[in-house]
Design an enzyme around this catalytic site. Structure first.
Site, PDB file in Angstrom:
ATOM      1  N   HIS A  66      -4.257   1.885  -0.719  1.00 55.53           N
ATOM      2  CA  HIS A  66      -5.442   2.618  -0.274  1.00 55.53           C
ATOM      3  C   HIS A  66      -5.119   3.498   0.936  1.00 55.53           C
ATOM      4  CE1 HIS A  66      -8.756   0.726  -2.666  1.00 55.53           C
ATOM      5  NE2 HIS A  66      -7.709   0.007  -3.013  1.00 55.53           N
ATOM      6  N   HIS A 109      -2.097  -6.783  -1.073  1.00 59.48           N
ATOM      7  CA  HIS A 109      -2.615  -6.115  -2.262  1.00 59.48           C
ATOM      8  C   HIS A 109      -3.393  -7.051  -3.169  1.00 59.48           C
ATOM      9  CE1 HIS A 109      -3.182  -3.083  -5.249  1.00 59.48           C
ATOM     10  NE2 HIS A 109      -2.466  -3.689  -6.149  1.00 59.48           N
TER      11      HIS A 109
END
Lengths: 502, 502
Positions: B124, B242
């Site tokens: 991100h 993650h």
């Protein structure tokens, strides 16, 4: 105490427009060079602080690169163990009431601020959504002191930042950029209040604003502005941001009361980078060191050494040669007289630029030659500006728009032979469009025409001698073309290119 | 020296996803609450530093509000005059070679960092354009130490951050998020190199990664991942970012060499905020304090007290009542049996939530009941999820999607009666789309379908028993509808709404 200990010294600058020119060739770092030179001068001049008149950023949402550059430069120049000699007397909770961190950055024990910056916001720093602007991020990060921020233009209470150094006392009042008409109304309706210290006359009172200044010439027709008459006479000095023309010498404006002392000085620092190639931006860019002792002051303007040259000239073909030997032509032929005159003039401008170029100025100037076609010169189509421009690749920073064309037909001149003022004399299409739309329009993101298409329409339509109705039809066509283009684009999109718009 | 002086203590967390839920009702501050609680625990636990596994921000271009919140929280918690007991041995010019400021923030004499944060970037935090990501801004502002940043996945040289405190020595290796397939290939091609200190066995070696973990179940079919076998056995511990599921207890993974010591531990902190309502996010969120003495370590997981409850359950109608008294109907009528069962179940879930809710947890849980229609229940149309949801306004944080519907038809089950795995079991439409497109597709901004339309298509099409071809036609229709919608929008735009797209 020595004289130095009783003198507050401030570096004044404005409209740094960090990020201007991003994505353009050659000039894309100019704005950062302007910022860095400003910071360097402040350091070398050993001022007590920097005072900015707004528009530190060029875009209200600066790119990551711009944000990174500005934060990096501020960290490099403003953080140090240099001692701060000014003392803040006023309550930071009040002065910074609309900020998240309600303190002046150099009083945060965890950040060594060696060079404080105080800034109001400009129109380019406009805040949206949750009332935050790019400058808030810098304020939150402890790199800038953002003042003059109000949540409601109909209830502005200006609380000064009171700063003392020995005997010298400075009161800083700020009003961040507001729409001129609304601010003017608010002033007239008594909705702008200033909190003066009781002994106001013992303070040197500085007001920082970022608005249109009252028009001073026929060509300046921007409409609304902030009239000087509404500004309180308690002020000793106004720092006027937003206007890019550098008027660094203080100008005195009496209030018309007959009392000579009743008035204030204005310093208009201008921008540190030219954001358009026009006459206002050609004068040398400056910052200034303001020295305040008691309620007297003096300034020491410092010319910026690294700003790129801007040269703007007109070439009125009919004046150079009122009776050219030309026949009426629909298409241009090779080696026409006007082209020769243009190249001669451009060459002269280039040589002038070279002669006057400072040691630290970049090699490629920004130039604009406005070629005026009138009288017999109207018999031929004007030159193609881009074709001319290509020959100046590597010689100027802006080959693609080095030449602009203006045609003056008999009905553009009034009965006395004075040319009528048109929009193209002062403002850009961008300015005109911006004036036509509210911020809401722009934020809502409704869009059909790109600026470049709009510019193209104006370029073409102004060259043609058509009726108003015809021109409006052309505008319709331009819009319809762009709609068709978008439609074509959309229908061509394959499933592979689907992505998230939600 | 005391034991304390020879122990390095690190607070481990990951996937803070600051800004997740922005614009949504109720949960819009959840991510910031997670960040603040993490920072508070670090302060209370008096750790030497915080180590993050990536995705500090939820969006690669966080909103100004999010940037402001994060900067404000970091300034509040990380800047102080608290003494730093760890010493950085490695050359910061090398470790931070791809950053602008090539030093560790607590060694900058102008910023009092009391709580250093070291972080790699996550997917991100992806960087675009000039190689800068949102984390770079935090690094430049001196609030975070960004490591594991490489400009080229085909030439990764991992230089450790060597930290010492008394006898304790920690080497931090980081690889910011890379596309799994490319990173896997780079490892296999020998293009990922680790610079180990000469006395590597005397160091406690920690590798921080932000990748897909190898699949551990049938329902986890994300495709590419980072295989454990490529990771160097010199590592003592891997911090795995993650993956949002919290697996806070260290798990040992032998390398299969027969030597019991040949392997490493993995800690998967999981996210501090649930970014989807699914089983993986329901386990209690944790951060952990890692204590390192010599090459031994222990951990002390700390449950987050303020994260919102997430409750995910299935209601298989055919299991509750295999033979309902219903007739085949095309439209739903009032007070049907399935609706009663759903409300009963939701009530039970609400009561459970209330019973187990911690004192600091927000009152409104996020709930998801997946209602399965099969067998005789297929005779009636499923409930309208939004209508059901409305009744839970004020009771849950997500009334609009509290219920989802799944229909299982005979051909969804294999010959042994085992339900075939479909995409909807593990992944969201968003995940599937993301997998289908390269970052370039997404960055290039080509777009026709909004995610919500796509979701709608999937919602509708999965409920219908149609052939593949029919479903593809439906997709075509969906796309055409959206194109028509855009066309209509564009043609309705009046000149008043023209704005700048250039």
């Amino acid at each position: 105490m020595s004289d130095f200990q009783n003198t507050i010294r401030i570096l004044i600058a404005s409209d740094i427009h960090a990020g201007y020119g991003e994505g353009k060739k050659i000039i894309d770092e100019d704005s950062f060079i302007g910022l860095e030179e400003t910071l360097k001068h402040a350091t070398e001049q050993d001022v007590d602080f920097i005072l900015l008149g707004g528009d530190l950023f060029h875009e209200s949402v600066p790119s990551r690169y711009t944000e990174h550059k500005v934060i990096s430069l501020l960290r490099k120049y403003c953080l140090s163990d240099r001692e701060i000699a000014i003392e803040m007397i006023s309550d930071p909770q009040e002065v910074f009431e609309n900020n998240h961190f309600k303190l002046v950055n150099y009083e945060d024990p965890n950040i060594n601020v060696g060079m404080p910056i105080f800034s109001i916001h400009g129109n380019h720093d406009d805040f949206s959504g949750k009332g935050l602007m790019a400058l808030d991020i810098l304020h939150d990060a402890g790199l800038v002191n953002l003042f003059g921020k109000f949540n409601n233009v109909d209830n502005i209470v200006v609380k000064p930042i009171l700063l003392r150094k020995g005997d010298a006392k400075v009161a800083l009042y700020g009003i961040g950029s507001q729409r001129d008409d609304r601010l003017q109304r608010a002033f007239h309706a008594g909705k702008v209040k200033f909190c003066f210290p009781e002994d106001v006359d013992d303070w040197f009172n500085i007001l920082v604003v970022h608005q249109n200044r009252p028009p001073r010439s026929l060509t300046r027709t921007t409409g609304s502005f902030l009239p000087l008459s509404v500004l309180p006479s308690q002020m000793n000095l106004i720092i006027w941001g937003h206007e890019h023309k550098c008027e660094i010498e203080p100008q005195f404006f009496p209030k018309g009361t007959g009392n000579e002392k009743d008035g204030f000085f204005i310093i208009q620092p201008g921008s540190t980078v030219a954001t358009s190639i026009c006459a206002d931006e050609t004068s040398a860019k400056h910052v200034s060191v303001l020295e305040i002792k008691g309620v007297t002051f003096k300034t020491q303007p410092i010319p910026l050494q690294q700003t790129r040259q801007i040269i703007v000239e007109d070439l009125d073909l009919a004046k150079v040669n009122p009776k050219p030997r030309i026949v009426k032509l629909k298409a241009r032929t090779k080696d026409m007289e006007d082209e020769r005159l243009i190249h001669e003039k451009l060459q002269e401008m280039l040589e002038n630029a070279k002669q006057y170029r400072g040691a630290q100025q970049p090699n490629l100037p920004r130039m604009r030659l406005r070629v005026i076609y009138s009288g017999d010169w109207l018999k031929i189509p004007p030159v193609n500006c881009r074709v001319i421009g290509h020959k100046y690749d590597g010689k100027v920073a802006n080959p693609s728009d080095i030449v602009s064309v203006k045609t003056i037909r008999p009905d553009d001149v009034d009965e006395k032979g004075v040319r009528k003022v048109t929009a193209s004399d002062g403002t850009t299409v961008h300015d005109l469009l911006k004036q036509s739309f509210t911020d809401n329009d722009i934020e809502s993101g409704l869009g059909v025409l790109s600026l470049s298409k709009m510019q193209h329409y104006v370029d073409v339509s102004t060259k043609l001698d058509e009726s108003k109705k015809k021109k409006l039809e052309m505008l319709d066509n331009t819009i319809n073309e762009q709609i068709a283009e978008y439609k074509a684009k959309i229908s061509k999109v394959s499933l592979r290119s689907v992505c998230f718009l939600s």
